[in-house]
Scaffold this active site. Sequence first.
Site, short mmCIF file in Angstrom:
data_model
loop_
_atom_site.label_atom_id
_atom_site.label_comp_id
_atom_site.label_asym_id
_atom_site.label_seq_id
_atom_site.Cartn_x
_atom_site.Cartn_y
_atom_site.Cartn_z
N LYS A 10 1.14 -1.20 0.39
CA LYS A 10 -0.08 -0.12 -0.48
C LYS A 10 1.19 0.75 -0.26
O LYS A 10 0.35 2.15 -0.18
CB LYS A 10 -0.81 0.34 1.00
CG LYS A 10 -1.84 -0.89 1.36
CD LYS A 10 -2.91 -0.83 2.46
CE LYS A 10 -3.81 -2.36 2.31
NZ LYS A 10 -4.83 -2.66 3.94
N PRO A 68 14.74 13.88 13.18
CA PRO A 68 14.15 14.96 13.90
C PRO A 68 13.81 14.85 15.31
O PRO A 68 13.59 15.61 16.46
CB PRO A 68 13.26 15.52 13.18
CG PRO A 68 12.65 13.71 12.68
CD PRO A 68 14.45 13.92 12.12
N GLU A 118 17.62 0.72 10.54
CA GLU A 118 18.33 1.69 10.50
C GLU A 118 18.92 1.81 11.88
O GLU A 118 20.15 2.72 11.91
CB GLU A 118 16.90 2.62 10.79
CG GLU A 118 17.21 4.08 12.01
CD GLU A 118 16.36 4.85 12.13
OE1 GLU A 118 15.35 5.54 11.39
OE2 GLU A 118 15.43 4.48 13.49
C1 UD2 Z 1 11.66 4.39 10.62
C2 UD2 Z 1 12.63 5.27 9.54
C3 UD2 Z 1 12.52 3.89 8.49
C4 UD2 Z 1 13.28 2.99 8.48
C5 UD2 Z 1 12.53 2.06 9.61
C6 UD2 Z 1 12.90 0.38 10.16
C7 UD2 Z 1 12.68 7.59 9.06
C8 UD2 Z 1 11.65 8.54 8.25
N1 UD2 Z 1 12.47 5.84 8.81
O1 UD2 Z 1 10.23 4.55 9.77
O2 UD2 Z 1 13.46 4.41 6.77
O3 UD2 Z 1 14.28 2.60 8.58
O4 UD2 Z 1 11.92 3.00 10.59
O5 UD2 Z 1 12.01 0.49 10.60
O6 UD2 Z 1 13.14 7.45 9.80
N2 UD2 Z 1 8.30 -0.07 2.80
C9 UD2 Z 1 7.13 0.15 1.92
N3 UD2 Z 1 5.99 -0.82 2.74
C10 UD2 Z 1 6.01 -1.94 3.44
C11 UD2 Z 1 6.57 -1.12 4.36
C12 UD2 Z 1 7.79 -0.11 4.20
O7 UD2 Z 1 7.17 0.08 0.53
O8 UD2 Z 1 4.58 -2.04 3.74
C13 UD2 Z 1 9.29 0.85 2.72
C14 UD2 Z 1 8.93 2.36 2.17
O9 UD2 Z 1 9.91 3.14 1.62
C15 UD2 Z 1 8.81 3.23 3.54
C16 UD2 Z 1 10.18 2.60 4.19
O10 UD2 Z 1 9.57 1.05 3.82
O11 UD2 Z 1 8.69 4.71 3.73
C17 UD2 Z 1 10.27 2.87 5.71
O12 UD2 Z 1 8.99 2.46 6.62
P1 UD2 Z 1 8.52 2.94 6.97
O13 UD2 Z 1 7.92 4.29 6.64
O14 UD2 Z 1 7.34 1.97 7.50
O15 UD2 Z 1 9.26 2.61 8.56
P2 UD2 Z 1 9.11 4.24 9.98
O16 UD2 Z 1 8.23 4.71 9.48
O17 UD2 Z 1 8.69 3.41 10.93
#
Ligand code: UD2
Length: 347
Positions: free
Chosen positions: A118, A227, A296
């Site tokens: 998604k 941030p 990360e």
């Molecule tokens: C943090 C980090 C992310 C990653 C993650 C580790 C920031 C702003 N974000 O974000 O880079 O290190 O922690 O767990 O530093 N994605 C998909 N489909 C999915 C899930 C993820 O395409 O179903 C990709 C997408 O490009 C997304 C990225 O993986 O932007 C990171 O996933 P997230 O944004 O859900 O991770 P988040 O918010 O925990």
Amino acid sequence: MIHLINVKSLTAVLVILGVLFLYSFLSYSRTSHQQNITAENRLSADVVAVGNEFHLVAPEHLQYEQPSIVQGSRIDVVAVTPWLAPIVWEGTFNPVLLDSIYKPKNITIIATVFAVGKYIMFLKRFLETAEQHFFVGFKVHIYVFTDRPNEVPPVTMASGRRLIVRLVPTAKRWQEISARRMELIQMVIEEQLPNNRNYIFCLDVDSQFHGRWGSESLGGLVAVTHPGYYRDPRSKFPYERRPSSRAYLAPREGDFYYCGGAFGGLLQEVHHLAKTCRHNFEADAQEGIEAAWQEESHLNRYMWINKPSKVLSPEYLWQDFKPRNPEVHIVRFSGVVKNYADIRPNA
Ligand code: UD2
């Protein structure tokens, strides 16, 4: 008789010395000619020729306000790390001057972005805002990794900018995407080598650009401060704290907490980072360990022991839900507000 032999020997010695001298002279002039050619080639790739002079900055861009080493435009923030890497904040650089240095180099900026499942819904805004703010006027190749190639939105791109779509398998767990990101980044860079003059940035798709992200961000190894933690003591950073993990950082270790959602640098440097993080991630997985914040956490371990050559302030990855702090004069790129339960396969 003896006199005759001496004259003959002397002549022979003189002939040998002459030949040796001629040979050394020819070899020397050939080597120095080659060195000159190499130096000229290198120079012509880095600088602009103006008459008899080589300029790093073209004359028309040499008119700007006098810089100072005692009065900075920013006194509210730190603009250099203890290992003397610049920390990029608005007001610490001259964008026109920087562009005039980097544009003649004819570099390409590669960006990678993952839009699996998604998360494809975030791609349109990401691409449209990248067109407006990300390395405008440069050659940019954006690689989109997705399992839904048919849903990649049509976005008009300026000349010199390209979109390359790569198919990846659908993931059952969102953590799998994290796991494979470093592997796919490593593979994309391997396709590019040996071109070593290009740069790459690896970015989260659930984000948008609001302001300039350009040549001021270029460096060998580039990290972005998170941030959510940049005002905190390191004891509060969510590093991996189990010594059994290869992402482990001890309580008195760590400089800053860096984002997994934006990092980059020269291709070779990011290749080494991606290969190392992937290896450590997979080795941990073999032992049943998944670091606290997946790749990360491994990135933070890597940056601690390798030190980025340029650090980008949180202007380069803010969060839309977070009010702007006073030291953040501009938000250039930020994570959009999202509901994990709606978009992740296994939230
Ligand atoms: C943090 C980090 C992310 C990653 C993650 C580790 C920031 C702003 N974000 O974000 O880079 O290190 O922690 O767990 O530093 N994605 C998909 N489909 C999915 C899930 C993820 O395409 O179903 C990709 C997408 O490009 C997304 C990225 O993986 O932007 C990171 O996933 P997230 O944004 O859900 O991770 P988040 O918010 O925990």
